[in-house]
Write a protein that holds these residues in place. Structure first.
Motif, PDB file in Angstrom:
ATOM      1  N   ALA A 179       0.821  -1.212   0.000  1.00 27.17           N
ATOM      2  CA  ALA A 179       0.000   0.000   0.000  1.00 27.17           C
ATOM      3  C   ALA A 179       0.853   1.260   0.000  1.00 27.17           C
ATOM      4  N   SER A 180       1.907   1.254   0.811  1.00 27.65           N
ATOM      5  CA  SER A 180       2.782   2.422   0.884  1.00 27.65           C
ATOM      6  C   SER A 180       3.470   2.690  -0.443  1.00 27.65           C
ATOM      7  N   LYS A 181       4.003   1.636  -1.063  1.00 29.17           N
ATOM      8  CA  LYS A 181       4.717   1.812  -2.328  1.00 29.17           C
ATOM      9  C   LYS A 181       3.767   2.204  -3.466  1.00 29.17           C
ATOM     10  N   ALA A 182       2.487   1.830  -3.318  1.00 33.43           N
ATOM     11  CA  ALA A 182       1.502   2.192  -4.339  1.00 33.43           C
ATOM     12  C   ALA A 182       0.977   3.614  -4.151  1.00 33.43           C
ATOM     13  N   GLY A 183       1.414   4.273  -3.090  1.00 32.99           N
ATOM     14  CA  GLY A 183       0.989   5.649  -2.845  1.00 32.99           C
ATOM     15  C   GLY A 183      -0.344   5.773  -2.137  1.00 32.99           C
ATOM     16  N   LEU A 224      12.116  -3.696  -1.855  1.00 29.85           N
ATOM     17  CA  LEU A 224      13.034  -3.455  -2.969  1.00 29.85           C
ATOM     18  C   LEU A 224      12.334  -3.478  -4.322  1.00 29.85           C
ATOM     19  N   ARG A 225      11.070  -3.967  -4.328  1.00 29.77           N
ATOM     20  CA  ARG A 225      10.344  -4.087  -5.579  1.00 29.77           C
ATOM     21  C   ARG A 225       9.804  -2.755  -6.054  1.00 29.77           C
ATOM     22  N   SER A 226       9.553  -2.684  -7.344  1.00 36.45           N
ATOM     23  CA  SER A 226       8.881  -1.530  -7.925  1.00 36.45           C
ATOM     24  C   SER A 226       7.403  -1.874  -8.073  1.00 36.45           C
ATOM     25  N   ILE A 227       6.536  -1.100  -7.433  1.00 32.89           N
ATOM     26  CA  ILE A 227       5.102  -1.318  -7.512  1.00 32.89           C
ATOM     27  C   ILE A 227       4.471  -0.065  -8.091  1.00 32.89           C
ATOM     28  N   ARG A 228       3.604  -0.282  -9.083  1.00 29.31           N
ATOM     29  CA  ARG A 228       2.964   0.848  -9.751  1.00 29.31           C
ATOM     30  C   ARG A 228       2.131   1.665  -8.769  1.00 29.31           C
TER      31      ARG A 228
END
Length: 230
Positions: A179-183, A224-228
């Motif tokens: 959720a955090s990485k997705a903004g 470490l992953r890239s999440i849209r």
């Protein structure tokens, strides 16, 4: 705003009647996701008047919640509440967990037993919860007091994101990183919960150790992953 209560349940025949009794005054719709139970969870939930969606076999709470979110979107609900089938979550806490989403302050709200107080954690779970809180902060700068809480509210953006991207097996901690990485905006609110009084937890002693190792690795890899971004 239309809200749906999602009740993931695996072999919860002893607890589903208590959940139904607790929710009988709720103004919100509810659906039980019967995650491949081998007991009478499906029959009892049906008899109690719940809408029931069945998995042919057990795929874990992550898959059950995702099924519920897909159903909520299909039926055009604005908010979804994850409300576990073990009887620990309380219906009188639902409006509290909905409020930040309703007021457009958050996309994902987590009910915290730590902030709510009064909940007694088994030793291993208490240690695990503190470790995961530290791990989330060190890996992503996220401050969450109760990262393993399954009492959650999803706004529309969170519903759309998690319906297509949700961690498997033991998803609570890892999904916070997602959720955090997705903004998505994440908020924690105090929540009162009950101790389990019937049935068995799906996580025993050895499973708890495995859970801590697996989730720790998952959190570090996900960080470490890239999440849209959503």
């Amino acid at each position: 705003m239309r809200a749906l209560i999602i009740i993931p349940a695996y072999n919860e025949e002893a607890n589903i009647p208590k959940v139904a009794e607790d929710l009988k005054e709720s103004i919100h719709d509810a659906v039980v996701i019967n995650d491949g139970s081998t007991d009478k969870t499906h029959q009892i939930a049906r008899d109690l008047g719940f809408k029931v969606l069945n998995h042919p076999y057990n795929i874990g709470v992550g898959g059950a919640v995702q099924t519920g979110l897909k159903y909520a979107l299909l039926r055009d609900y604005d908010i979804a509440i994850q409300f576990d089938g073990d009887g620990q979550h309380r219906a009188d806490q639902i409006e509290n967990i909905i409020r930040p989403v309703f007021n457009d302050e958050a996309d994902l709200v987590i009910g915290s037993r730590i902030l709510g107080g009064g909940y007694r954690f088994p030793l291993l779970r208490r240690i695990g919860g503190r470790w995961f809180s530290l791990l989330l902060y060190l890996s992503a700068g996220i401050k969450i007091t109760d990262p393993t809480s399954g009492f959650r509210c999803y706004g529309r953006r969170a519903m759309e994101f998690f319906s297509s991207c949700y961690p498997e097996d033991y998803p609570e901690v890892e999904s916070i990183i997602y959720a955090s990485k997705a903004g998505l905006r994440i908020k924690e609110v105090p929540s009162l919960m009950r101790q389990r009084t019937g049935g068995r937890s799906s996580i025993g002693v050895f499973q708890s150790i495995y859970y801590m190792l697996k989730v720790s690795i998952g959190v570090m890899l996900t960080s470490l992953r890239s999440i849209r971004r959503w």
